[in-house]
Design an enzyme around this catalytic site. Structure first.
Site, PDB file in Angstrom:
ATOM      1  N   ARG A 118       0.836  -1.210   0.000  1.00  0.00           N
ATOM      2  CA  ARG A 118       0.000   0.000   0.000  1.00  0.00           C
ATOM      3  C   ARG A 118       0.870   1.259   0.000  1.00  0.00           C
ATOM      4  NH1 ARG A 118      -3.739   1.193   5.240  1.00  0.00           N
ATOM      5  NH2 ARG A 118      -4.267   3.353   4.804  1.00  0.00           N
ATOM      6  N   SER A 166       6.413   9.816  12.899  1.00  0.00           N
ATOM      7  CA  SER A 166       5.464   8.728  12.641  1.00  0.00           C
ATOM      8  C   SER A 166       5.368   7.789  13.853  1.00  0.00           C
ATOM      9  CB  SER A 166       5.875   7.971  11.371  1.00  0.00           C
ATOM     10  OG  SER A 166       7.219   7.612  11.442  1.00  0.00           O
ATOM     11  N   ASN A 169       2.710   1.950  14.874  1.00  0.00           N
ATOM     12  CA  ASN A 169       1.794   0.933  14.336  1.00  0.00           C
ATOM     13  C   ASN A 169       1.783   0.838  12.807  1.00  0.00           C
ATOM     14  OD1 ASN A 169       0.430   3.372  14.227  1.00  0.00           O
ATOM     15  ND2 ASN A 169      -1.557   2.497  14.749  1.00  0.00           N
ATOM     16  N   TYR A 170       2.193   1.932  12.139  1.00  0.00           N
ATOM     17  CA  TYR A 170       2.366   1.886  10.669  1.00  0.00           C
ATOM     18  C   TYR A 170       3.657   2.629  10.330  1.00  0.00           C
ATOM     19  CZ  TYR A 170      -2.388   0.132  10.103  1.00  0.00           C
ATOM     20  OH  TYR A 170      -3.533  -0.640  10.155  1.00  0.00           O
ATOM     21  N   LYS A 192      11.583  11.911  11.927  1.00  0.00           N
ATOM     22  CA  LYS A 192      11.856  11.268  13.230  1.00  0.00           C
ATOM     23  C   LYS A 192      10.958  10.039  13.333  1.00  0.00           C
ATOM     24  CE  LYS A 192      11.352  10.443  17.744  1.00  0.00           C
ATOM     25  NZ  LYS A 192      11.087   8.994  17.671  1.00  0.00           N
ATOM     26  N   THR A 195      10.439   4.634  17.977  1.00  0.00           N
ATOM     27  CA  THR A 195      11.462   3.697  18.479  1.00  0.00           C
ATOM     28  C   THR A 195      11.217   2.316  17.867  1.00  0.00           C
ATOM     29  OG1 THR A 195      11.917   4.913  20.493  1.00  0.00           O
ATOM     30  CG2 THR A 195      12.295   2.532  20.576  1.00  0.00           C
ATOM     31  N   GLU A 265      -2.441  13.716  13.208  1.00  0.00           N
ATOM     32  CA  GLU A 265      -3.457  12.667  13.353  1.00  0.00           C
ATOM     33  C   GLU A 265      -3.136  11.946  14.646  1.00  0.00           C
ATOM     34  OE1 GLU A 265      -3.113  10.902   9.382  1.00  0.00           O
ATOM     35  OE2 GLU A 265      -1.621   9.517  10.212  1.00  0.00           O
ATOM     36  N   ARG A 298      -4.776   0.013  16.158  1.00  0.00           N
ATOM     37  CA  ARG A 298      -5.018   0.901  15.016  1.00  0.00           C
ATOM     38  C   ARG A 298      -5.841   2.077  15.508  1.00  0.00           C
ATOM     39  NH1 ARG A 298      -8.187  -0.330  10.950  1.00  0.00           N
ATOM     40  NH2 ARG A 298      -9.546  -1.460  12.361  1.00  0.00           N
ATOM     41  N   CYS A 299      -5.511   3.265  15.002  1.00  0.00           N
ATOM     42  CA  CYS A 299      -6.263   4.449  15.443  1.00  0.00           C
ATOM     43  C   CYS A 299      -7.725   4.333  15.048  1.00  0.00           C
ATOM     44  CB  CYS A 299      -5.649   5.708  14.852  1.00  0.00           C
ATOM     45  SG  CYS A 299      -5.651   5.693  13.057  1.00  0.00           S
ATOM     46  N   ARG A 455      -8.776   3.702   7.702  1.00  0.00           N
ATOM     47  CA  ARG A 455      -8.131   4.772   6.970  1.00  0.00           C
ATOM     48  C   ARG A 455      -8.061   4.294   5.523  1.00  0.00           C
ATOM     49  NH1 ARG A 455      -3.629   8.372   8.597  1.00  0.00           N
ATOM     50  NH2 ARG A 455      -2.922   9.278   6.672  1.00  0.00           N
TER      51      ARG A 455
END
Ligand code: NAP
Length: 494
Positions: A118, A166, A169-170, A192, A195, A265, A298-299, A455
């Site tokens: 994706r 970022s 989780n993705y 950035k 971790t 987000e 996931r958000c 999303r």
């Protein structure tokens, strides 16, 4: 592109010591401090990355400003060529990137592969859509009292140096969704990564680099959020911040950043509203998919289901049965694992466990699961949850779905609107007209009718209200956000 181009990223120790990318070279930090990336699957240290110093950050940002001025003058078609090559190389290295993602964040194999594919597709789409993002021209006489003597030529110009942060989780997809629009619209990026996800982000950086991103235009600074986050966010050389992460970190970063453009987000705590007459089977299936993909990390995951007793008494048993049938907990490397692998850290799993126990003590009933083993939380279903319980009051980043019984649909709408979050919601109903009417009453970014919140497709607008974010994303909208309007007004010869 051969795999050994990634050899520059680290040394040959076990675990490898990674370097950071200063914009033109892979280097060690003068700091000498490293942070571990620990696999959530088996706790092995996959690598160590340097914590960069503030002087290194200052230097990189100063150089990025020079690189940005040159890049803004490069034709947009040529910028697109670089990014399309990056997309091709992401595809070429998909097996390697997928394997790394599985190990680094514990994402089940199918979902990890989807994220990589994706990301490449999204990169391509950005390069095409950017060609249509332009300015406009306005005549002066449209406003009362003005004659036709002026014309405003409104250009879209880059924001400058964009800080991109970022989440774990993705770490590939939500990095590409920042880097691609920023670079396409002529900005430089200080990137950035999280971790957990830092290693995937370093591989991604090298792909952009090898695809032809010029010197000093893309800098990947490594270090924990607690080490370098506030310094980066408050840096006077940053012209815009694009951030994905928790509402807590987002709110604090927004305060420090002050008056610069923000595209944030943040957390989601999404409700599903079940209304009289809904299709029970579709509703239950969408709730199961919505609640458990990537173990609920996931958000856009469904966190609670609201409805009258008469509806929930039908839907809940089907959600339980489908969860037992379709959701398999296990090692994410095993293709048999469906959605529920380990949570990102043991402390995250302990936090989810504590909220389940607290909910039970406060009167909720555990209908399924509820137990923790190490980083794993069983797919869990709670009933008779009330909105004052922490499990639903704040975002619970794990495989838990709570059923909240209400006396009326108005009460359900009111509960959703009272939440401090406003990312997405789902309405399940056979009366789509009613669904559209109620969607208009919900204070959230997006409402899905008879579908799970998610999303994407990535060109749809994506946004959150309240603590869930600032600004609008989605391919066209993200490209626009990475620019500012610049009116140039000329006098028309009379
Ligand atoms: P997080 O803890 O807020 O971290 C997000 C990013 O911010 C990471 O790169 C983190 O670095 C960094 N960070 C931490 N402290 C910082 C500081 N003081 N200043 C600047 N940056 C700092 O979130 P997460 O656990 O990675 O991700 C999960 C959260 O993201 C959930 O709340 C989820 O809902 C949200 N999310 C939202 C969306 C959306 O589209 N709305 C999408 C995905 C995820 P370190 O990792 O090094 O600490």
């Amino acid at each position: 592109m051969p795999d050994d181009i990634f050899a520059e990223l680290h040394d040959n120790q076990t675990p490898p010591l990674y370097r950071w990318f200063n914009g033109h070279a892979w280097v060690e930090s003068k700091n000498g401090h490293y942070k571990d990336v620990v696999s959530p699957i088996d706790h092995t240290v996959l690598g160590k990355f340097p914590v960069v110093t503030t002087a290194e950050i200052d230097d990189a940002i100063a150089r990025a400003h020079g690189a940005q001025r040159l890049w803004a003058r490069v034709e947009i078609t040529k910028r697109g060529k670089v990014l399309r090559l990056a997309a091709d190389w992401i595809r070429e290295h998909e097996p390697l990137l997928t394997t790394l993602l599985i190990k680094e964040i514990g994402k089940p194999a199918d979902e990890a592969k989807d994220e990589i594919v994706r990301s490449a597709d999204m990169l391509d789409y950005y390069t095409h859509e950017a060609l249509h993002v332009g300015g406009e021209q306005l005549p002066s006489d449209a406003f009362p009292g003005y004659d036709q003597s002026k014309i405003s030529i409104i250009e879209r110009v880059p924001q400058g140096v964009v800080l991109a942060i970022s989440p774990f989780n993705y770490p590939v997809n939500l990095s590409v969704s920042k880097l691609a629009p920023a670079l396409m619209m002529g900005n430089a990026v200080i990137f950035k990564p999280p971790t957990n996800g830092a290693l995937s982000a370093l591989y991604l950086t090298q792909i952009f680099r090898k695809a032809g991103v010029p010197d000093d235009l893309l800098v990947t600074v490594t270090g924990g959020g607690e080490d370098i986050g506030d310094y980066l966010v408050g840096h006077p050389g940053i012209n815009m911040i694009t951030f994905t992460g928790s509402s807590q970190v987002g709110k604090s970063a927004a305060k420090i950043a002050g008056m610069i453009p923000l595209l944030f987000e943040c957390g989601g705590n999404n409700a599903a509203l079940v209304i009289n007459g809904c299709d029970i089977e579709t509703t239950a299936l969408e709730i199961v998919k919505g609640a458990y993909s990537f173990a609920g990390q996931r958000c856009t995951a469904i966190k609670y289901v609201l409805g009258l007793d008469s509806d929930l008494d039908k839907v809940l048993p089907r959600v339980v049965a489908l969860t037992q049938e379709k959701i398999k907990m296990g090692d994410p490397r095993d293709p048999g694992t469906k959605s529920v692998g380990p949570l990102i850290t043991e402390s995250a799993a302990k936090e989810v466990e504590a909220r389940i126990v607290a909910a039970q003590q406060a009167g909720a009933k555990i209908v399924l699961g509820g137990k923790r083993q190490g980083n794993y939380i069983e797919p869990t279903i709670l009933d008779h949850v009330t909105m004052d319980m922490e499990i639903v009051r704040i975002e619970t980043f794990g495989p838990v779905v709570s059923f909240v019984r209400v006396k009326s649909i108005e009460e359900a709408i009111d509960l959703i609107n009272r939440s401090t979050y406003g990312l997405q919601a789902a309405i399940y109903t056979c009366d789509e007209g009613l669904g559209i009417k109620l969607a208009g009453e919900l204070d959230v970014g997006t409402v899905w009718i008879n579908n799970k919140p998610q999303r994407g497709p990535d060109h749809f607008p994506f946004l959150g209200t309240k603590g869930s974010g600032v600004g609008v994303q989605g391919i066209k909208y993200s490209l626009e956000a990475m620019t500012r309007l610049k009116p140039i007004i000329i006098n028309k010869p009379g």
